[in-house]
Design an enzyme around this catalytic site. Structure first.
Site, mmCIF file in Angstrom:
data_model
loop_
_atom_site.group_PDB
_atom_site.id
_atom_site.type_symbol
_atom_site.label_atom_id
_atom_site.label_comp_id
_atom_site.label_asym_id
_atom_site.label_seq_id
_atom_site.Cartn_x
_atom_site.Cartn_y
_atom_site.Cartn_z
ATOM 1 N N GLN B 234 0.953 -1.250 0.066
ATOM 2 C CA GLN B 234 0.029 0.013 -0.027
ATOM 3 C C GLN B 234 0.794 0.991 -0.040
ATOM 4 O OE1 GLN B 234 -2.411 1.250 3.376
ATOM 5 N NE2 GLN B 234 -4.007 0.834 1.868
ATOM 6 N N LEU B 250 4.152 10.774 6.796
ATOM 7 C CA LEU B 250 2.839 10.607 6.754
ATOM 8 C C LEU B 250 2.101 11.742 7.016
ATOM 9 C CD1 LEU B 250 1.088 8.157 5.677
ATOM 10 C CD2 LEU B 250 0.662 7.894 8.225
ATOM 11 N N GLU B 253 -4.784 10.313 6.972
ATOM 12 C CA GLU B 253 -6.034 10.492 5.899
ATOM 13 C C GLU B 253 -7.111 11.269 6.881
ATOM 14 O OE1 GLU B 253 -6.875 6.565 4.438
ATOM 15 O OE2 GLU B 253 -9.112 7.125 4.381
#
Ligand code: SF4
Ligand code: SF4
Ligand code: FES
Lengths: 247, 607
Positions: B234, B250, B253
């Protein structure tokens, strides 16, 4: 490309160890940890350093950069003038292992002795955001131990036998202020925690990378609770000067 | 012969992230002796990086949610390649496991009614992610850590396991070294639970920490287990792209869950274009509807009749969309796209996304409440992993268990955000139980073989003996180039073949890696051994990717752009066969009819 000069402590004890000078090319947005990684990759693969997240979230990469306790992954190279040398050394308060790595096991031992979260048996687990703002602030702690490093009680007086240090006062405060916790840690805070050693210099708060208000929000309220039940010399003094603080 | 210290436990857990800690807690609560080994200090595992939340159908925010919908979302997200039984157990047990965390002291954000608050996330029909701002992983780790240390688990910090020892076909222990001083250690154990996380360090641009070198994958492979679905890697759609020092870190989300909008350099909100036909109906038809969804969300209304914005499509879609936009020349200055949350109230953004706010402010000089972020795909997670029994977490090697990212099957070909933290606690718990049951049934303690220990020690000593060998860091650079160039987001037969050839060459060079200095905290030496695991897992990814001649979930083949239904009922399995990697296709377990029916009655989703 600009070059920076780093002086990195190398060695397994302070007697024989010394600062070694490295030249490192500087990219945009580079942090001190990147520079150490560059040294590992290109010059000395055996430089010892801890890191995990590289995003100021795990609290692994603590060191003293130009004398200031800091997370290396959060300390940008462009914060230093291009002609200054950047000195990187391990946390002074803990025994040296090698280079930038120290033995922080003592902290884990302290944590074991704190009475864990103790909810009421019949708790129905309803509580509100406003009840937990404080607790959530304390739970942001990433256990970088920078506050432990800077606190003079541990750093200069090495009272690890008697004082748990700001990190674990924060932890205790997080438990004590949890709306559903039923345990009482106040007596042990005085006796084993040594909260009386803290004379509210606030150095811990200044270095906390998570901006936890360690002294104002955790230590002082805990001291007040201790005073309510027992006696704390510093608080008694403060009270004499400022009168009793509202709770 | 070098000395080693000896420890004995009923169960040894390798890895102290969410899955390992949860497994250790479960096992020790059942009264067996548990050792927990971790490569870093306790509480630093990669789980702390998980930001968005834990998916669990508590239905606190949207009463329509239940395990069946969660199960269905998970299977659809995984393009039906998931081990259905794992997806079922996961959806059924996640709520209980989250409540358990709360009872152990985790302090989740609250609804107005004083319950655990849940937020929207990609691929989840309803608002389902329990969270603590954007630092949910830290909360999970700290809660489990504090629970664990009061339960008498023996923790071996900064210790790397390099070999699983066996007595005949059964697990008998593990061998490794302490990073601090390089002393060797033998763990005698009746059962071992692997919870070592993923393989991200095989890629240059990754959100993963140094620990993620595929240790569990490789240890299990060497011990005789098989790895399934390793082609499914992923790429998280939103990693930081600028400045270079932070590339790959990161961007949660949750930014999109809270209304973040993706635009290309021309200002187009491109995600509408990339919604797959099959799920298009589940998303807002246009900007107006997306805006209404957002207004409802911001006003704190629990349910909304509007459909969610296209930015909340599954990660595989969003990552491909961003990659394509950039490749076709509509990227930002630094090769990403814009992710914008700055149109919202600044105080709300700081409250909901505090770590993101600080991360950009401190590392990139960007105030996300004022300007958009620049983001691009970063290697984040591997769906593939060690094949396990869904109920017990046992591998095909008796006494060897696996849970969390290093195990395979749960997420199929693509993982939904938020399903990772829940996976850790659900299957960590299952693995703890499974291992305890196994040890109870096991008769006499298995024996340790001296010759296996000798082998393990020699493997560790040899890099010091090589006079003019290769710096392992140089090989890691080569590995990054290979994986990035030939085994990246979009794949093609000839690239994959080249990649595999180059990996073979790299394996030869690996036999020449050397270490300098002493064994005292020596990352160069550590890397010499970790590199072996990186090579095994990278080869597994490349070979599996070559074998799957279709595009499905996170596996995108330029030469086979379509999903092929006939390939949807087989897993790719790799295992060790002498010195070579054997690849097989094995049939998926058949889903029972009552679960199949859940897909037929799929009502249009609103969230
Ligand atoms: S305020 Fe107290 S705990 Fe903090 S550094 Fe000063 S003495 Fe130490
Ligand atoms: S309180 Fe702050 S400085 Fe102290 S350990 Fe936690 S994060 Fe670090
Ligand atoms: S590497 Fe995690 S805080 Fe610096």
């Amino acid at each position: 490309m600009r070059e920076a000069t780093l002086k990195v402590f190398r060695g397994t004890d302070y007697e024989t160890g010394e600062f070694k000078t490295y030249k490192v090319p500087v990219e945009d947005g580079m942090v001190v940890l990147d520079a150490i990684h560059y040294i590992q990759k290109e010059i000395d693969p055996d430089v010892a350093v801890r890191w995990n997240c590289k995003a100021a979230k795990c609290g692994s990469c603590s060191a003293e950069v130009n004398g200031k306790p800091a997370l290396m992954c959060k300390t940008r190279m462009d914060h230093f003038a291009s002609d200054t040398e950047i000195q990187v050394q391990p946390l002074k308060t803990f025994p040296l292992v090698k280079d930038l790595v120290t033995n922080v096991a003592w902290n884990y031992e302290v944590n074991k002795k704190i009475t864990p979260f103790t909810p009421a048996k019949d708790a129905d687990w309803t509580f509100f955001q406003e009840d937990i703002e404080r607790v959530q602030e304390f739970r942001k702690c990433i256990e970088c131990f920078l506050c432990q490093d800077v606190c003079h009680v541990l750093r200069d007086h090495n009272r690890k036998d008697a004082f748990i240090g700001p990190r674990f006062l924060v932890r205790t405060a997080g438990l004590e202020m949890h709306p559903l916790d039923k345990a009482n840690r106040i007596e042990s805070l005085k006796d084993h925690g040594g909260i009386g050693f803290c004379n509210i210099t606030k150095c811990c708060t200044e270095v906390c990378p998570e901006d936890i208000h360690i002294t104002d929000n955790a230590i002082i309220p805990l001291k007040e609770r201790v005073v309510d039940e027992f006696y704390d010399p510093v608080m008694m003094l403060l009270k004499k000067i400022f009168g009793k603080k509202q709770k | 012969m070098a000395n080693y210290e000896i420890h004995e436990h009923d169960i040894l857990v390798i890895g102290a992230g969410g899955a390992g800690l949860r497994a250790a807690i479960e096992a020790s609560a059942k009264g067996v002796s548990v050792g927990l080994v971790c490569k870093s200090l306790l509480g630093k595992a990669h789980t702390v990086m998980a930001e968005g939340g834990i998916a669990a159908a508590l239905a606190n925010v949207d009463s329509r949610d239940n395990w069946e919908v969660h199960f269905r979302d998970t299977m659809i997200g995984g393009k039906m390649l998931n081990n259905w039984r794992m997806a079922q157990i996961h959806a059924q047990e996640a709520p209980e496991c989250v409540r358990e965390l709360e009872q152990w002291g985790a302090v989740f954000d609250r609804t107005k009614e004083g319950k655990i608050l849940q937020r929207a996330f990609g691929g989840h029909t309803y608002k389902r992610l329990c969270h603590v701002g954007d630092r949910t992983g830290l909360e999970l780790i700290r809660t489990l850590q504090d629970k664990g240390v009061h339960q008498g688990i023996d923790v071996y910090m900064e210790c790397t396991v390099t070999k699983i020892l066996k007595d005949g076909d059964k697990v008998s222990g593990a061998f490794g070294y302490f990073r601090e001083d390089g002393r060797y250690v033998l763990f005698k154990a009746k059962a071992i639970i692997l919870a070592t996380g993923g393989v991200g360090r095989s890629y240059l641009v990754t959100s993963n920490s140094w620990e993620y070198t595929g240790d569990g994958h490789a240890l299990a492979y060497d011990a005789g287990a098989d790895l399934i679905d390793m082609e499914f890697v992923q790429f998280h759609p939103t990693g930081m792209v600028w400045p270079p020092g932070v590339r790959g870190i990161l961007v949660t989300e949750a930014v999109r869950g809270e209304g973040g909008i993706l635009r290309n350099s021309k200002g187009e909100r491109f995600m509408f274009k990339y919604l797959p036909e099959a799920t298009r109906a589940d998303y807002a038809a246009d900007e107006t509807e997306a805006k209404k969804w957002l207004e409802d969300t911001l006003s704190g209304r629990l349910k909304t009749e509007y459909k969610r914005p296209p930015e909340l499509s599954t990660r595989d879609n969003v990552a491909r969309a961003i990659y394509t936009e950039v490749k076709e020349g509509r990227g930002t200055e630094h090769g990403g796209v814009y992710l914008d949350i700055s149109y919202q109230n600044a105080e709300r953004v700081k409250k909901k996304l505090p770590s993101m706010y600080h991360q950009f402010k401190e590392l990139a000089d960007v105030d996300i409440t004022q300007t958009p972020m620049e983001v691009g795909p970063t290697m984040h997670y591997i769906m593939g992993g060690i094949r396990v029994n869904a109920d017990t977490a046992e591998t095909r090697v008796p006494g060897l268990f696996a849970a969390g990212e290093c195990s395979g099957g749960m997420h199929g070909s693509n993982r939904l955000g938020g399903n990772s933290l829940s996976d850790l606690i659900v299957f960590g718990r299952r693995a703890g139980r499974g291992a305890v049951d196994y040890t109870h049934k096991l008769g006499s303690a298995p024996q340790i073989s001296e010759s296996q220990i000798t082998e393990a020690i020699e493997e560790l000593e040899i890099p010091f003996k090589r006079q003019d060998g290769i710096n392992p860091n140089d090989l890691v650079k080569e590995l990054h180039t290979i994986m990035g160039t030939y085994v990246g987001i979009f794949r093609e037969e000839k690239d994959l073949q080249t990649g595999i050839e180059k990996l073979e060459e790299l394996k030869k060079k690996f036999k020449l890696v050397k270490a300098n200095g002493t064994k005292v905290f020596n990352p160069g030496w550590h890397l010499c051994r970790d590199l072996k695991n990186m090579l095994i897992s990278s080869e597994a990814i490349a070979r599996s990717a070559l074998s799957r001649k279709e595009s499905r979930g996170a596996h995108s083949r330029l030469d086979y752009p379509k999903t092929d239904d006939s390939l949807g009922n087989e897993n790719t399995s790799v295992s060790k066969d002498g010195e070579t990697m054997k690849l097989e296709k094995t049939p998926l377990n058949k889903m029972p009819d009552d679960l199949k029916e859940l897909f037929a009655k799929k009502e249009p989703a609103h969230a």
